[in-house]
Every structure is written in C-alpha cells, then in structure tokens.
Design a protein around this motif. Sequence first.
Motif, mmCIF file in Angstrom:
data_model
loop_
_atom_site.group_PDB
_atom_site.id
_atom_site.type_symbol
_atom_site.label_atom_id
_atom_site.label_comp_id
_atom_site.label_asym_id
_atom_site.label_seq_id
_atom_site.Cartn_x
_atom_site.Cartn_y
_atom_site.Cartn_z
ATOM 1 N N ASP A 189 0.860 -1.360 0.060
ATOM 2 C CA ASP A 189 -0.085 -0.005 0.101
ATOM 3 C C ASP A 189 0.705 1.182 -0.061
ATOM 4 O O ASP A 189 0.618 2.204 -0.599
ATOM 5 C CB ASP A 189 -0.842 0.162 1.070
ATOM 6 C CG ASP A 189 -2.024 -0.995 1.031
ATOM 7 O OD1 ASP A 189 -2.449 -1.342 0.048
ATOM 8 O OD2 ASP A 189 -2.449 -1.628 2.333
ATOM 9 N N ARG A 192 2.383 1.678 -3.434
ATOM 10 C CA ARG A 192 1.408 2.320 -4.383
ATOM 11 C C ARG A 192 1.195 3.945 -4.118
ATOM 12 O O ARG A 192 0.991 4.667 -4.962
ATOM 13 C CB ARG A 192 -0.067 1.472 -4.032
ATOM 14 C CG ARG A 192 -0.056 0.122 -4.643
ATOM 15 C CD ARG A 192 -1.489 -0.152 -4.845
ATOM 16 N NE ARG A 192 -1.575 -1.576 -5.161
ATOM 17 C CZ ARG A 192 -1.860 -2.571 -4.323
ATOM 18 N NH1 ARG A 192 -2.204 -2.118 -2.937
ATOM 19 N NH2 ARG A 192 -1.941 -3.939 -4.561
ATOM 20 N N ARG A 193 1.180 4.136 -2.739
ATOM 21 C CA ARG A 193 1.185 5.443 -2.596
ATOM 22 C C ARG A 193 2.233 6.356 -2.987
ATOM 23 O O ARG A 193 1.899 7.681 -3.615
ATOM 24 C CB ARG A 193 0.790 5.905 -0.882
ATOM 25 C CG ARG A 193 1.107 6.941 -0.552
ATOM 26 C CD ARG A 193 0.280 8.117 -0.819
ATOM 27 N NE ARG A 193 0.637 9.395 -0.314
ATOM 28 C CZ ARG A 193 0.153 10.622 -0.656
ATOM 29 N NH1 ARG A 193 -0.499 10.773 -2.038
ATOM 30 N NH2 ARG A 193 0.463 11.802 -0.395
ATOM 31 N N GLU A 196 1.914 7.111 -6.679
ATOM 32 C CA GLU A 196 0.755 7.967 -7.170
ATOM 33 C C GLU A 196 1.093 9.400 -7.769
ATOM 34 O O GLU A 196 2.404 10.007 -6.926
ATOM 35 C CB GLU A 196 -0.257 8.372 -6.291
ATOM 36 C CG GLU A 196 -0.894 6.898 -5.568
ATOM 37 C CD GLU A 196 -1.917 7.048 -4.563
ATOM 38 O OE1 GLU A 196 -1.850 8.061 -4.150
ATOM 39 O OE2 GLU A 196 -2.778 6.161 -4.340
ATOM 40 N N PRO A 197 0.802 9.916 -8.639
ATOM 41 C CA PRO A 197 1.304 11.318 -9.233
ATOM 42 C C PRO A 197 1.124 12.372 -8.145
ATOM 43 O O PRO A 197 1.855 13.256 -8.217
ATOM 44 C CB PRO A 197 0.183 11.566 -10.394
ATOM 45 C CG PRO A 197 -0.137 10.208 -10.855
ATOM 46 C CD PRO A 197 -0.113 9.185 -9.862
ATOM 47 N N SER A 314 -3.153 16.240 -0.629
ATOM 48 C CA SER A 314 -3.506 14.855 -1.042
ATOM 49 C C SER A 314 -3.274 13.962 -0.092
ATOM 50 O O SER A 314 -3.433 12.893 -0.461
ATOM 51 C CB SER A 314 -2.708 14.787 -2.295
ATOM 52 O OG SER A 314 -1.122 14.755 -2.099
#
Length: 377
Positions: A189, A192-193, A196-197, A314
């Motif tokens: 996880d 993936r974070r 991320e753009p 974000s």
Amino acid sequence: MRPLHAAGFTTAFGAHGIAANLGAFSSDTVTSLLVLGGLLALYDGAEVVLKPVFGSLADRVGARPVLLGGLVAFAGASAVYALADSPGWLWAARLGQGAAAAAFSPSASALVARLNPAARHGRAFGSYGFYKSVGYTLGPLLGGLLVLAGGLRLVFVVLAVLGAAVALWTAAVVPVVPPLPKSRQTVLDLARRLAEPAFLVPTSALAAATAALSVGVGFLPVSGRAAGLGAVATGAVVSVLAACAAIVQPKAGRALDEGRLTTRAGLAAGLLLTAAGLACAMLPGLTGVLAGAVLIGAGTGLITPLGFAALASSTPPERLGRTMGAAELGRELGDAGGPLLVAGVAALTTLTFGYAALAVLLAAGPALALLRRRLGK
C-alpha cells in the motif's frame, strides 16, 4: 506557528552555519578533503536514512513530541562538541545533529499542515519556507563570524542554546495535536501511495528544486571566481540566491491560496525558471552568475511552498508525518544528486556543460507534461 518557523530556521542554520565553515576555519580538526567530505556527508546521511522513520513515528505518537525530542536532541548533540572540543567528538556531534534534524524537520512540516486549514496551506508553507531560507542565507555568514570570534566551538554553543530555546518555546506555545486513528497499511500500500502522481509529481519537483539550489550554492562561486570575482562578491551571489528564494516563497503560497496560481502551473513555471537560471549560469562574467542566482532562487522559491502544500492536501491527516518524511528524503537525494551530476559532467567536459545537463533535466519535466496533455487531446 512562530516556534515552527524557529525550528525550520534552526535546522537550516545548523546545516549551513557549520558546513560552510568547517574547511575554512578549522584546519586542526579538518585535516583533509576526505575528512571534510565525511563530516558533511555524516549530517546529510543521517537525515536521508532517518527522516522517513521519524515521519512515521510522528504519525504514530504525534508530531509534537517528535518535534520536541528532535530539538532537545539537537541541543544535546551540539553541547557535546561545545563541551568536549575535540576532533573525535565533532564526528559524534554532527551525526547527532543530523539524526535530530531528521526528527524535527518532517514533524514541523506535518504540524504546519495540521495546524492550518487547507485553504491556508500555501501561506503556511510559504512562511515556513521563508524562515528556512533565512537560516540558509545567514548560516554561512553568522557561522563565519562566530568562528572568527570564538572558533568552531562557539558555533556549537550557539546551536545548543538555540535548540534548547526553541524546544522550550515549542513546549510552551505549540498545542498538542493527537495522532489520528488510521487503517492498517501494508508495504505494498505504501509503495502504491509513493508511486501516485499526487505524491510523485510534487516530490520530484521538490527534489529538482533542491538539486538546483545545492548546485547554485556550491558551483556559482566557482563560476564567479572564474569571472574574476573576489570572495566577498561570490559570497554575495549565494546570498542573493537564498534571499530570492526567501522572498518568493510567501508570495507563491499566498497566490496559491487565493486561486491566482495553480499547483501544476506553479511547479512547471518554477522548474522552467530554475532551468533558465542554470542556463544563465553558463554565460561568462558577472551578468551570467547574478542572473543565474536570481532565477534559481526565484524558481526554487516558487516550487517549495506549492510542492509541500500539494502533498498536504493530497495526504490523509493521519499519514502526514510519513508523507513529509518521504518528501524530505526526496529533497535530500536531490541535494546530493544535483551536485554529483554537475560535477560528474564537468569532470568529463566543463562546468558549463554540467549546468546544461541539470537545466535540461529540470526542463524535461514540464516539457513531457505538456506533450502528454497535447497527445491526450
């Protein structure tokens, strides 16, 4: 917010106030370039390894205790050399200072985000960055004056007092911000974070800005000397660079909050400004060096508050520490990678081509983004 500004100033002043004066004034302690390089790398190396660790700890136990612990540890590490005043203890003190800065730097950034509403993140990070830039600007100058007045030991005495004073101020003024409950996150996880753009774009921009800033501080004086400028003039050029970064950051943050500037446009403009500054540094003479300093400072000053504000907006509040720690790691890698790239290219060709290589790399990001948007249409 004022104690957080003071914490930002402390880490910047501590890093540059000593680093800029180790080789010039302490030949009895720094006996070779290898020793100098080791002492400089020790501080930065501790930050690279430990910032993500302390960022995650801030999410778990709260950013305020990690900030306080880092400031107390910074004061203690500074006091080690102030009391011992021996070459061996200098290594321990710099390692301790770097580890402590790795604790309170991402914690301060997380608190800046937590203590301000999202609509004011631009202003908040602009002000925080302003005081850090002031620390970078004054560090070499004030550090040099302190060394001249009382030797390297006096710088550590001042840093010990400064760290302790900011810790007391923080304990008295900064409110308790309890950690927020969060769902369990696996390593996958987290990966993936980080891919991320929303994380990768501002962090890459921050790393690029730090790379250019480090190159400007380190190599513009070399270009200045090649143009016949004296030590005072080259030092003034570096001060101009840092001052431009300090002036632009609050203005950029305010423009973001007021909707006059978007994150995407601001980061792209900052990268292009910084690349233009590196291109100006390729020109011979005072004009090229001075224009390079102004544009690099303005570009990095534009990127820094926008990048951190984008990360804060974000990121779930309960994971701000980890995100800020990872972003700070990206900045540290840029801080080391920029000079290494320019030096490597310059060793094979000339410094002019070294500037060109980094300028092309910085300009490539906005160019690729524009190309993707056009192809998408």
